[in-house]
Scaffold this motif. Structure first.
Motif, PDB file in Angstrom:
ATOM      1  N   ALA A 198       0.796  -1.101   0.118  1.00 34.46           N
ATOM      2  CA  ALA A 198       0.128  -0.107  -0.157  1.00 34.46           C
ATOM      3  C   ALA A 198       0.810   1.229   0.158  1.00 34.46           C
ATOM      4  CB  ALA A 198      -0.767  -0.005   1.315  1.00 34.46           C
ATOM      5  N   ASN A 199       1.341   1.686  -1.167  1.00 28.02           N
ATOM      6  CA  ASN A 199       2.079   2.674  -1.418  1.00 28.02           C
ATOM      7  C   ASN A 199       1.969   3.372  -2.642  1.00 28.02           C
ATOM      8  OD1 ASN A 199       4.555   1.874  -2.866  1.00 28.02           O
ATOM      9  ND2 ASN A 199       4.355   0.241  -1.336  1.00 28.02           N
ATOM     10  N   VAL A 200       2.000   4.676  -2.726  1.00 26.20           N
ATOM     11  CA  VAL A 200       1.800   5.214  -3.983  1.00 26.20           C
ATOM     12  C   VAL A 200       2.611   4.686  -5.446  1.00 26.20           C
ATOM     13  CG1 VAL A 200       1.804   7.820  -5.234  1.00 26.20           C
ATOM     14  CG2 VAL A 200       0.980   7.375  -2.938  1.00 26.20           C
ATOM     15  N   ALA A 201       3.937   4.633  -5.000  1.00 22.66           N
ATOM     16  CA  ALA A 201       4.992   4.119  -6.056  1.00 22.66           C
ATOM     17  C   ALA A 201       4.428   2.702  -6.636  1.00 22.66           C
ATOM     18  CB  ALA A 201       6.288   3.948  -5.589  1.00 22.66           C
ATOM     19  N   TYR A 202       3.976   1.854  -5.829  1.00 20.92           N
ATOM     20  CA  TYR A 202       3.608   0.368  -6.215  1.00 20.92           C
ATOM     21  C   TYR A 202       2.247   0.666  -6.992  1.00 20.92           C
ATOM     22  CZ  TYR A 202       2.384  -4.494  -6.440  1.00 20.92           C
ATOM     23  OH  TYR A 202       2.214  -5.762  -6.844  1.00 20.92           O
ATOM     24  N   GLY A 203       1.551   1.587  -6.550  1.00 19.34           N
ATOM     25  CA  GLY A 203       0.111   1.680  -7.122  1.00 19.34           C
ATOM     26  C   GLY A 203       0.331   2.274  -8.364  1.00 19.34           C
ATOM     27  N   GLU A 204       1.441   3.100  -8.711  1.00 17.87           N
ATOM     28  CA  GLU A 204       1.702   3.823  -9.865  1.00 17.87           C
ATOM     29  C   GLU A 204       2.128   2.527 -10.838  1.00 17.87           C
ATOM     30  OE1 GLU A 204       4.397   7.392 -12.065  1.00 17.87           O
ATOM     31  OE2 GLU A 204       4.503   6.937 -10.024  1.00 17.87           O
TER      32      GLU A 204
ATOM     33  N   ILE B  13       1.441  -0.636 -10.744  1.00 12.68           N
ATOM     34  CA  ILE B  13       0.422  -1.254 -11.080  1.00 12.68           C
ATOM     35  C   ILE B  13      -0.659  -0.960 -12.366  1.00 12.68           C
ATOM     36  CG2 ILE B  13      -1.497  -2.737 -10.580  1.00 12.68           C
ATOM     37  CD1 ILE B  13       1.021  -4.078  -9.915  1.00 12.68           C
ATOM     38  N   ALA B  14      -0.635   0.444 -11.787  1.00 14.61           N
ATOM     39  CA  ALA B  14      -1.608   1.303 -12.911  1.00 14.61           C
ATOM     40  C   ALA B  14      -1.272   1.442 -14.304  1.00 14.61           C
ATOM     41  CB  ALA B  14      -1.924   2.658 -12.140  1.00 14.61           C
ATOM     42  N   GLU B  15       0.018   1.093 -14.465  1.00 15.90           N
ATOM     43  CA  GLU B  15       0.499   1.138 -15.955  1.00 15.90           C
ATOM     44  C   GLU B  15      -0.397   0.155 -16.701  1.00 15.90           C
ATOM     45  OE1 GLU B  15       2.720   2.860 -17.655  1.00 15.90           O
ATOM     46  OE2 GLU B  15       3.417   4.066 -15.998  1.00 15.90           O
ATOM     47  N   PHE B  16      -0.845  -0.841 -16.083  1.00 19.74           N
ATOM     48  CA  PHE B  16      -1.420  -1.811 -16.889  1.00 19.74           C
ATOM     49  C   PHE B  16      -2.918  -1.270 -17.196  1.00 19.74           C
ATOM     50  CE2 PHE B  16       1.268  -4.980 -14.289  1.00 19.74           C
ATOM     51  CZ  PHE B  16       2.141  -5.212 -15.300  1.00 19.74           C
ATOM     52  N   CYS B  17      -3.600  -0.461 -16.410  1.00 19.00           N
ATOM     53  CA  CYS B  17      -4.559   0.129 -16.496  1.00 19.00           C
ATOM     54  C   CYS B  17      -4.813   0.971 -17.770  1.00 19.00           C
ATOM     55  CB  CYS B  17      -5.247   0.918 -15.390  1.00 19.00           C
ATOM     56  SG  CYS B  17      -5.167   0.140 -13.764  1.00 19.00           S
ATOM     57  N   LYS B  18      -3.546   1.712 -18.316  1.00 17.31           N
ATOM     58  CA  LYS B  18      -3.650   2.728 -19.317  1.00 17.31           C
ATOM     59  C   LYS B  18      -3.823   2.271 -20.679  1.00 17.31           C
ATOM     60  CE  LYS B  18      -0.004   5.628 -16.906  1.00 17.31           C
ATOM     61  NZ  LYS B  18       1.182   6.208 -16.963  1.00 17.31           N
ATOM     62  N   ALA B  19      -3.797   0.812 -20.831  1.00 16.25           N
ATOM     63  CA  ALA B  19      -3.964   0.272 -22.156  1.00 16.25           C
ATOM     64  C   ALA B  19      -5.552   0.433 -22.354  1.00 16.25           C
ATOM     65  CB  ALA B  19      -3.514  -1.092 -22.390  1.00 16.25           C
TER      66      ALA B  19
ATOM     67  N   LEU C 254      -5.310   8.056 -17.841  1.00 16.52           N
ATOM     68  CA  LEU C 254      -6.200   7.351 -16.858  1.00 16.52           C
ATOM     69  C   LEU C 254      -7.737   7.929 -16.879  1.00 16.52           C
ATOM     70  CD1 LEU C 254      -3.925   5.852 -14.039  1.00 16.52           C
ATOM     71  CD2 LEU C 254      -4.995   4.523 -16.016  1.00 16.52           C
ATOM     72  N   ASN C 255      -7.928   8.898 -17.753  1.00 18.38           N
ATOM     73  CA  ASN C 255      -9.180   9.542 -17.801  1.00 18.38           C
ATOM     74  C   ASN C 255     -10.150   8.793 -18.724  1.00 18.38           C
ATOM     75  OD1 ASN C 255      -7.520  10.814 -19.898  1.00 18.38           O
ATOM     76  ND2 ASN C 255      -8.823  12.415 -20.003  1.00 18.38           N
ATOM     77  N   GLY C 256      -9.856   7.715 -19.367  1.00 12.39           N
ATOM     78  CA  GLY C 256     -10.899   7.096 -19.953  1.00 12.39           C
ATOM     79  C   GLY C 256     -10.668   7.492 -21.457  1.00 12.39           C
ATOM     80  N   MET C 257     -10.958   6.277 -22.293  1.00  7.17           N
ATOM     81  CA  MET C 257     -10.691   6.365 -23.832  1.00  7.17           C
ATOM     82  C   MET C 257     -11.438   5.201 -24.570  1.00  7.17           C
ATOM     83  SD  MET C 257      -6.897   5.116 -24.637  1.00  7.17           S
ATOM     84  CE  MET C 257      -6.542   3.448 -24.812  1.00  7.17           C
ATOM     85  N   GLN C 258     -11.447   5.074 -25.599  1.00 11.15           N
ATOM     86  CA  GLN C 258     -11.923   3.960 -26.375  1.00 11.15           C
ATOM     87  C   GLN C 258     -10.693   3.019 -26.685  1.00 11.15           C
ATOM     88  OE1 GLN C 258     -15.105   3.440 -27.716  1.00 11.15           O
ATOM     89  NE2 GLN C 258     -14.697   1.376 -28.209  1.00 11.15           N
TER      90      GLN C 258
ATOM     91  N   ASP D  86      -3.741  -4.946   0.082  1.00  8.21           N
ATOM     92  CA  ASP D  86      -2.729  -3.687   0.029  1.00  8.21           C
ATOM     93  C   ASP D  86      -2.337  -3.158  -0.990  1.00  8.21           C
ATOM     94  OD1 ASP D  86      -2.837  -3.569   2.759  1.00  8.21           O
ATOM     95  OD2 ASP D  86      -0.913  -4.675   3.158  1.00  8.21           O
ATOM     96  N   GLU D  87      -2.140  -4.248  -2.242  1.00  4.43           N
ATOM     97  CA  GLU D  87      -1.800  -3.798  -3.414  1.00  4.43           C
ATOM     98  C   GLU D  87      -2.887  -2.893  -4.259  1.00  4.43           C
ATOM     99  OE1 GLU D  87       0.670  -7.314  -5.543  1.00  4.43           O
ATOM    100  OE2 GLU D  87      -0.692  -8.181  -4.572  1.00  4.43           O
ATOM    101  N   LEU D  88      -3.937  -3.244  -3.987  1.00  4.81           N
ATOM    102  CA  LEU D  88      -5.063  -2.497  -4.517  1.00  4.81           C
ATOM    103  C   LEU D  88      -5.249  -0.978  -3.831  1.00  4.81           C
ATOM    104  CD1 LEU D  88      -7.958  -5.246  -5.101  1.00  4.81           C
ATOM    105  CD2 LEU D  88      -6.446  -4.060  -6.917  1.00  4.81           C
ATOM    106  N   ARG D  89      -4.868  -1.284  -2.474  1.00  5.28           N
ATOM    107  CA  ARG D  89      -4.920   0.133  -1.849  1.00  5.28           C
ATOM    108  C   ARG D  89      -3.635   1.053  -2.351  1.00  5.28           C
ATOM    109  NH1 ARG D  89      -5.649  -3.144   2.921  1.00  5.28           N
ATOM    110  NH2 ARG D  89      -7.783  -2.776   3.864  1.00  5.28           N
ATOM    111  N   GLY D  90      -2.670   0.550  -2.960  1.00  5.89           N
ATOM    112  CA  GLY D  90      -1.640   1.206  -3.450  1.00  5.89           C
ATOM    113  C   GLY D  90      -2.079   1.926  -4.588  1.00  5.89           C
ATOM    114  N   VAL D  91      -3.012   1.079  -5.443  1.00  6.42           N
ATOM    115  CA  VAL D  91      -3.507   1.586  -6.894  1.00  6.42           C
ATOM    116  C   VAL D  91      -4.344   2.780  -6.388  1.00  6.42           C
ATOM    117  CG1 VAL D  91      -4.809   1.118  -8.851  1.00  6.42           C
ATOM    118  CG2 VAL D  91      -3.299  -0.563  -7.934  1.00  6.42           C
ATOM    119  N   TRP D  92      -5.380   2.656  -5.398  1.00  3.91           N
ATOM    120  CA  TRP D  92      -6.276   3.660  -5.007  1.00  3.91           C
ATOM    121  C   TRP D  92      -5.512   4.943  -4.547  1.00  3.91           C
ATOM    122  CZ3 TRP D  92     -11.026   5.411  -5.097  1.00  3.91           C
ATOM    123  CH2 TRP D  92     -11.438   6.365  -3.855  1.00  3.91           C
ATOM    124  N   MET D  93      -4.401   4.568  -3.652  1.00  4.71           N
ATOM    125  CA  MET D  93      -3.514   5.827  -3.284  1.00  4.71           C
ATOM    126  C   MET D  93      -3.033   6.546  -4.602  1.00  4.71           C
ATOM    127  SD  MET D  93      -1.847   3.792  -0.186  1.00  4.71           S
ATOM    128  CE  MET D  93      -0.540   5.013   0.260  1.00  4.71           C
TER     129      MET D  93
END
Length: 298
Positions: free
Chosen positions: A193-199, A201-207, A213-217, A275-282
């Protein structure tokens, strides 16, 4: 009158010839793009054998890869339309029979097949930001999978599909064309649960959700619904951390909207710990409040 009709026939015939030539030209261009090859750097990754690394590899593959490659990782159609054609995600269970470690690295990190072809809809824009340790763990786990079924079919596009590809209607379907292949491996952040780890993991969300991360087609399938805005300018502004976690445990948002696992693989992503998902949320809370992309609702 006959002269007028004759000239009309000549003009119409000429237009038909021009259209046919244009369509054939675009079809050839689309086919060339579908089979285009690319040279990429040869990255060296150590492949571990310890149980902890295999477990880590399984976690990432389950959480990220199975959304496109299927729950059994045997490959599913990403595009399957008689008028356009078919593009399948690879059957990951059979690759170890013919692939080397370098082939896995090239495909995952650069979206390039062992024969040099650019892989469609392979989100290397996210994978190229994966640490060498995690990439090694993923490859180690994939090599343990028992073969299931046959290799996925090669991409096949109809005349219309090739024309659409040539005219850019599939969007940035080939990540190998636009990612920076010289990107170095990042340092592995502390898991939890930390911002660095959340960032990380969030790389996978960008696809699907876009670079900001503000949405797209989502790329490659114009029929899929736009991915929502994950910045504080979207729906998440009214969520809590607990609500965010529960969404990945139940598939239902705090507002009561059920997530379609076909487009938002919440079951698979839910393999990450609380805790990993909390990192993404943070990390998402640190983003600027951006308007939603693609004219989608916030």
């Amino acid at each position: 009158m006959r002269k007028v009709l004759k000239w009309i026939g000549i003009v119409v015939g000429g237009l038909i010839v021009v259209i046919v030539v244009a369509v054939l030209g675009l079809s050839i261009a689309g086919n060339a793009k579908l089979h285009k090859t690319r040279e990429v750097p040869s990255d060296t990754v150590a492949i571990p054998t310890d149980e902890a690394s295999l477990a880590r590899g399984k976690q990432i593959v389950t959480g990220v890869c199975s959304g496109c490659h299927g729950p059994d990782l045997a490959g599913i159609p990403m595009i399957d339309d008689p008028s356009i054609g078919t593009i399948y995600a690879a059957n990951l269970t059979v690759l170890s029979q013919t692939w080397s470690d370098a082939d896995y690295v090239r495909a995952i990190r650069h979206a390039v097949a062992p024969d040099g072809r650019q892989l469609p809809i392979m989100p290397a824009e996210a994978w190229i930001h994966l640490s060498a340790e995690d990439l090694g763990s993923i490859i180690a786990y994939l090599k343990t999978l028992p073969p299931t079924g046959a290799e996925s079919p090669e991409p096949m596009l109809t005349l219309m599909g090739r024309v659409l590809l040539a005219t850019g209607q599939f969007g940035q379907i080939f990540p190998a064309e636009y990612i920076d292949h010289s990107t170095p491996f990042p340092d592995m952040p502390p898991i939890g649960a930390n911002v660095a780890y959340g960032e990380y993991i969030a790389e996978f969300c960008k696809a699907c959700h876009g670079e900001n991360l503000n949405g797209m087609q989502p790329q490659g399938d114009p029929t899929s619904p736009p991915a929502p805005n994950l910045s504080p300018g979207g729906e998440l502004v009214g969520w809590t951390e607990d609500g965010f976690l529960q969404t990945f445990r139940t598939g239902v948002t705090p507002a009561g909207r059920e997530l379609n696992n076909e487009y938002m693989p919440w079951k698979e992503f839910g393999s990450f710990s609380d805790d990993e998902l909390r990192g993404v949320w943070m990390y998402l809370q640190t983003l600027p409040a951006l308007p939603s992309g693609n004219d989608q609702p916030s």
